[in-house]
Scaffold this active site. Sequence first.
Site, PDB file in Angstrom:
ATOM      1  N   CYS A  75       0.858  -1.188   0.000  1.00 13.48           N
ATOM      2  CA  CYS A  75       0.000   0.000   0.000  1.00 13.48           C
ATOM      3  C   CYS A  75       0.894   1.238   0.000  1.00 13.48           C
ATOM      4  O   CYS A  75       1.639   1.473   0.953  1.00 13.48           O
ATOM      5  CB  CYS A  75      -0.912   0.003   1.223  1.00 13.48           C
ATOM      6  N   GLY A  76       0.813   2.009  -1.059  1.00  7.56           N
ATOM      7  CA  GLY A  76       1.662   3.203  -1.186  1.00  7.56           C
ATOM      8  C   GLY A  76       1.304   4.270  -0.172  1.00  7.56           C
ATOM      9  O   GLY A  76       2.178   4.815   0.528  1.00  7.56           O
ATOM     10  N   ASN A 157       1.114  -5.212  -5.970  1.00  2.00           N
ATOM     11  CA  ASN A 157      -0.306  -5.577  -6.097  1.00  2.00           C
ATOM     12  C   ASN A 157      -0.765  -5.262  -7.526  1.00  2.00           C
ATOM     13  O   ASN A 157      -0.128  -4.477  -8.243  1.00  2.00           O
ATOM     14  CB  ASN A 157      -1.161  -4.883  -5.023  1.00  2.00           C
ATOM     15  N   HIS A 159      -2.791  -3.985 -10.901  1.00  3.05           N
ATOM     16  CA  HIS A 159      -3.530  -2.811 -11.378  1.00  3.05           C
ATOM     17  C   HIS A 159      -3.870  -2.962 -12.856  1.00  3.05           C
ATOM     18  O   HIS A 159      -3.067  -3.482 -13.633  1.00  3.05           O
ATOM     19  CB  HIS A 159      -2.692  -1.538 -11.186  1.00  3.05           C
ATOM     20  N   GLU A 208     -10.674   0.395  -5.910  1.00  4.39           N
ATOM     21  CA  GLU A 208      -9.691  -0.494  -5.286  1.00  4.39           C
ATOM     22  C   GLU A 208     -10.267  -1.870  -5.002  1.00  4.39           C
ATOM     23  O   GLU A 208     -11.372  -1.993  -4.452  1.00  4.39           O
ATOM     24  CB  GLU A 208      -9.193   0.111  -3.965  1.00  4.39           C
ATOM     25  N   ARG A 209      -9.473  -2.850  -5.321  1.00  2.00           N
ATOM     26  CA  ARG A 209      -9.794  -4.225  -4.924  1.00  2.00           C
ATOM     27  C   ARG A 209     -10.025  -4.264  -3.413  1.00  2.00           C
ATOM     28  O   ARG A 209      -9.205  -3.749  -2.645  1.00  2.00           O
ATOM     29  CB  ARG A 209      -8.600  -5.116  -5.302  1.00  2.00           C
ATOM     30  N   CYS A 217      -4.988   6.150  -4.487  1.00  2.00           N
ATOM     31  CA  CYS A 217      -4.275   4.871  -4.321  1.00  2.00           C
ATOM     32  C   CYS A 217      -2.819   5.120  -4.720  1.00  2.00           C
ATOM     33  O   CYS A 217      -2.551   5.520  -5.864  1.00  2.00           O
ATOM     34  CB  CYS A 217      -4.932   3.806  -5.203  1.00  2.00           C
ATOM     35  N   THR A 219      -0.123   2.907  -4.899  1.00  2.00           N
ATOM     36  CA  THR A 219       0.378   1.959  -5.895  1.00  2.00           C
ATOM     37  C   THR A 219      -0.343   2.188  -7.228  1.00  2.00           C
ATOM     38  O   THR A 219       0.255   2.031  -8.291  1.00  2.00           O
ATOM     39  CB  THR A 219       0.178   0.504  -5.434  1.00  2.00           C
ATOM     40  N   GLY A 220      -1.617   2.593  -7.162  1.00  2.00           N
ATOM     41  CA  GLY A 220      -2.385   2.881  -8.375  1.00  2.00           C
ATOM     42  C   GLY A 220      -1.828   4.090  -9.118  1.00  2.00           C
ATOM     43  O   GLY A 220      -1.788   4.117 -10.355  1.00  2.00           O
TER      44      GLY A 220
HETATM   45  N1  LIG Z   1      -6.637  -2.333  -2.523  1.00  2.00           N
HETATM   46  C1  LIG Z   1      -5.255  -2.669  -2.696  1.00  2.00           C
HETATM   47  C2  LIG Z   1      -4.415  -2.424  -1.468  1.00  2.00           C
HETATM   48  C3  LIG Z   1      -4.343  -0.975  -1.028  1.00  2.00           C
HETATM   49  C4  LIG Z   1      -3.577  -0.065  -1.988  1.00  2.00           C
HETATM   50  C5  LIG Z   1      -3.496   1.345  -1.481  1.00  2.00           C
HETATM   51  N2  LIG Z   1      -4.655   2.075  -1.300  1.00  2.00           N
HETATM   52  C6  LIG Z   1      -2.327   2.165  -2.006  1.00  2.00           C
HETATM   53  O1  LIG Z   1      -2.267   3.353  -1.639  1.00  2.00           O
HETATM   54  O2  LIG Z   1      -1.445   1.644  -2.681  1.00  2.00           O
HETATM   55  C7  LIG Z   1      -5.115  -4.148  -3.108  1.00  2.00           C
HETATM   56  O3  LIG Z   1      -5.919  -4.984  -2.682  1.00  2.00           O
HETATM   57  O4  LIG Z   1      -4.183  -4.458  -3.853  1.00  2.00           O
END
Ligand SMILES: N[C@@H](CCC[C@H](N)C(=O)O)C(=O)O
Length: 274
Positions: A75-76, A157, A159, A208-209, A217, A219-220
């Site tokens: 989680c970024g 994770n 995307h 988000e998943r 997000c 990582t997003g």
């Molecule tokens: N929903 C994501 C995990 C959380 C990611 C996050 N919000 C971020 O900031 O990177 C998953 O299930 O991969």
Amino acid sequence: MTEPIRFTKMHGAGNDYIYVNAMAFPVRNPEELAIRLSAPHTGIGSDGLVLIGSSKIADFSMRIFNADGSEAMMCGNASRCIGKYVYDKRLTDKKTVTLETLSGIKELQLTTRQLSGSREEVTEVTVDMGCPVVGETALQIEAGGNSYTGTVVSMGNPHLVIFVEDITNINLPVIGPLLECHPLFPNRTNVEFVQVLSTDKVRMRVWERGSGITQACGTGACATAVAGAVRGKTGRKTKVVMDGGPLTIRWDDSSGHVYMTGGAVKVFEGELEV
Ligand SMILES: N[C@@H](CCC[C@H](N)C(=O)O)C(=O)O
């Protein structure tokens, strides 16, 4: 018997989690607690639960649970918030902090500002998010009666990044869950819709998943910047503007690492019986 645990609600660009120092307050059933606490009416209300732990191979460790209780690899936004948490609470005096995650060790660079006396607080954090793994760059995918072209990027994770002409035309609450659970993604996926504003600025909305629509997000945002560069839509440094605010993402040419810079904010603290 219920036991009290202390928690801190924090957000990064509006992506809000409940943070528990698991070194002081061990949590036995984080999946169940994430669901209970994330509920907006009967819990605290959040995008999920983050546990801060000790580590044998880094300064601290992070475990992140989505609002549906599923555990994610990375989680970024939470990694930036953990940088603020551990420094502001004086669990470390380092300004370069290493964090063990299920997707490897991440390095956090903390920017601080002076408070009264000798006290400081973290205002911004840059995270070395490591190397992205780029999958199909132009995957054709059908959902909800429409056809989309997506770029598959893993930042630890998964995307799916979809570039569109006009982001206001996207009905995210309807299309988000269909793409998250599309048969092409047996482990489900996070979904980003992106409108290019210029070669160094994009507008992104995320489904988000495990949490649904969130304000941001991390990582997003990284996956979006990588997909933009790979698809020739943006350069190597991009401002990704999300509902909750911007993050600056730089994909370094020589190392191949992605660097994410943004704020981290404490909202409130409390104690609850679990
Ligand atoms: N929903 C994501 C995990 C959380 C990611 C996050 N919000 C971020 O900031 O990177 C998953 O299930 O991969």
